[in-house]
Motif scaffolding. Structure first.
Motif, mmCIF file in Angstrom:
data_model
loop_
_atom_site.group_PDB
_atom_site.id
_atom_site.type_symbol
_atom_site.label_atom_id
_atom_site.label_comp_id
_atom_site.label_asym_id
_atom_site.label_seq_id
_atom_site.Cartn_x
_atom_site.Cartn_y
_atom_site.Cartn_z
ATOM 1 N N SER A 45 0.823 -1.221 0.000
ATOM 2 C CA SER A 45 0.000 0.000 0.000
ATOM 3 C C SER A 45 0.853 1.266 0.000
ATOM 4 O O SER A 45 0.331 2.362 -0.167
ATOM 5 N N GLU A 46 2.168 1.127 0.184
ATOM 6 C CA GLU A 46 3.091 2.269 0.148
ATOM 7 C C GLU A 46 3.791 2.409 -1.196
ATOM 8 O O GLU A 46 4.465 3.394 -1.451
ATOM 9 N N VAL A 47 3.666 1.381 -2.032
ATOM 10 C CA VAL A 47 4.293 1.389 -3.355
ATOM 11 C C VAL A 47 3.202 1.686 -4.372
ATOM 12 O O VAL A 47 2.262 0.912 -4.525
ATOM 13 N N PHE A 48 3.330 2.808 -5.053
ATOM 14 C CA PHE A 48 2.299 3.276 -5.968
ATOM 15 C C PHE A 48 2.702 3.009 -7.411
ATOM 16 O O PHE A 48 3.834 3.259 -7.808
ATOM 17 N N LYS A 49 1.748 2.469 -8.169
ATOM 18 C CA LYS A 49 1.984 2.182 -9.581
ATOM 19 C C LYS A 49 1.433 3.319 -10.428
ATOM 20 O O LYS A 49 0.463 3.987 -10.053
ATOM 21 N N SER A 50 2.062 3.526 -11.568
ATOM 22 C CA SER A 50 1.649 4.572 -12.514
ATOM 23 C C SER A 50 0.938 3.901 -13.678
ATOM 24 O O SER A 50 1.535 3.078 -14.374
ATOM 25 N N LEU A 51 -0.306 4.242 -13.880
ATOM 26 C CA LEU A 51 -1.117 3.660 -14.942
ATOM 27 C C LEU A 51 -1.467 4.730 -15.972
ATOM 28 O O LEU A 51 -1.982 5.793 -15.615
ATOM 29 N N MET A 52 -1.201 4.436 -17.217
ATOM 30 C CA MET A 52 -1.537 5.361 -18.288
ATOM 31 C C MET A 52 -2.922 5.013 -18.815
ATOM 32 O O MET A 52 -3.207 3.859 -19.147
ATOM 33 N N ILE A 53 -3.748 6.030 -18.870
ATOM 34 C CA ILE A 53 -5.166 5.857 -19.169
ATOM 35 C C ILE A 53 -5.599 6.885 -20.205
ATOM 36 O O ILE A 53 -5.078 8.003 -20.243
ATOM 37 N N GLU A 54 -6.552 6.489 -21.041
ATOM 38 C CA GLU A 54 -7.168 7.432 -21.982
ATOM 39 C C GLU A 54 -8.455 7.930 -21.357
ATOM 40 O O GLU A 54 -9.342 7.132 -21.032
ATOM 41 N N LEU A 55 -8.538 9.233 -21.169
ATOM 42 C CA LEU A 55 -9.730 9.873 -20.610
ATOM 43 C C LEU A 55 -10.332 10.743 -21.700
ATOM 44 O O LEU A 55 -9.717 11.731 -22.122
ATOM 45 N N ASP A 56 -11.480 10.334 -22.179
ATOM 46 C CA ASP A 56 -12.143 11.039 -23.280
ATOM 47 C C ASP A 56 -11.175 11.221 -24.456
ATOM 48 O O ASP A 56 -11.120 12.282 -25.079
ATOM 49 N N GLY A 57 -10.362 10.180 -24.708
ATOM 50 C CA GLY A 57 -9.441 10.184 -25.833
ATOM 51 C C GLY A 57 -8.112 10.864 -25.581
ATOM 52 O O GLY A 57 -7.262 10.906 -26.471
ATOM 53 N N LYS A 58 -7.893 11.396 -24.371
ATOM 54 C CA LYS A 58 -6.641 12.087 -24.055
ATOM 55 C C LYS A 58 -5.885 11.307 -22.981
ATOM 56 O O LYS A 58 -6.494 10.727 -22.085
ATOM 57 N N MET A 87 -4.821 2.495 -21.318
ATOM 58 C CA MET A 87 -4.129 2.764 -22.575
ATOM 59 C C MET A 87 -3.373 1.497 -23.013
ATOM 60 O O MET A 87 -2.902 0.731 -22.169
ATOM 61 N N GLN A 88 -3.258 1.304 -24.291
ATOM 62 C CA GLN A 88 -2.468 0.195 -24.817
ATOM 63 C C GLN A 88 -1.000 0.415 -24.440
ATOM 64 O O GLN A 88 -0.510 1.555 -24.489
ATOM 65 N N PRO A 89 -0.281 -0.649 -24.057
ATOM 66 C CA PRO A 89 1.118 -0.502 -23.645
ATOM 67 C C PRO A 89 1.990 0.240 -24.659
ATOM 68 O O PRO A 89 2.805 1.087 -24.275
ATOM 69 N N VAL A 90 1.836 -0.042 -25.940
ATOM 70 C CA VAL A 90 2.656 0.623 -26.953
ATOM 71 C C VAL A 90 2.401 2.135 -26.950
ATOM 72 O O VAL A 90 3.335 2.935 -27.120
ATOM 73 N N ASP A 91 1.161 2.547 -26.726
ATOM 74 C CA ASP A 91 0.838 3.971 -26.663
ATOM 75 C C ASP A 91 1.392 4.604 -25.390
ATOM 76 O O ASP A 91 1.891 5.732 -25.412
ATOM 77 N N ALA A 92 1.304 3.865 -24.282
ATOM 78 C CA ALA A 92 1.845 4.368 -23.011
ATOM 79 C C ALA A 92 3.352 4.596 -23.134
ATOM 80 O O ALA A 92 3.873 5.618 -22.668
#
Length: 157
Positions: A45-58, A87-92
């Motif tokens: 719970s102290e280690v935070f992951k970074s997730l790339m996401i598309e929000l309304d296409g951005k 987001m797709q890994p290649v796009d991230a």
């Protein structure tokens, strides 16, 4: 492994105190954040992951505890959007300039809006990816928020 990444350079430029932790990255790990937590001897719970996401296409970045899943509806609401999807890994990788498993919310090739789960704020220190596989940054969440200007909200299920 180098201690100098765009993420560490961003913190140095912003005069933010941090500590680096190196660990053996497991390419076969099912959940990279949990593997990192175990490797550095930290509570997941102290280690935070970074997730790339598309929000309304951005593109946006969600930073959540490694033992949790992001709630897309909560993320969309926190950032004023309607529809969020992973987001797709290649796009991230293209957008951030980092490899999946080493994506940091800091020093990305293209600066994107970032949201940090509110659970970080009750901790003195958290760990985030340092911009390469096998590198974690230990930093005060308040300093991270001040430096990045990220939104703090409830983002998990």
């Amino acid at each position: 492994m180098s201690d100098s990444t765009p993420a560490t350079k961003a913190l140095q430029k912003g005069k933010v105190d941090f500590t680096l932790l190196h660990y053996d990255y497991d390419h076969d790990a099912e959940r990279v954040g949990l593997q990192a937590a175990e490797a550095i001897g930290a509570d997941p719970s102290e280690v935070f992951k970074s997730l790339m996401i598309e929000l309304d296409g951005k593109p946006v970045c969600a930073v959540v505890p490694s033992d949790c899943e992001v709630n897309m509806k909560k993320l969309a609401k926190a950032l004023g959007g309607k529809h969020a999807a992973m987001m797709q890994p290649v796009d991230a990788e293209r957008i951030t300039g980092y490899k999946v498993g080493g994506i940091s919310p800091l020093g990305q090739r293209k600066r994107v809006r970032t949201a940090l789960d509110e659970s970080a704020m009750v901790r003195g220190l958290i760990h985030i990816n340092g911009g390469q596989r096998g590198l974690q940054i230990r930093v005060e969440p308040k300093a991270l928020v001040a430096h990045m200007g990220c939104v703090v909200a409830d983002l998990v299920r």
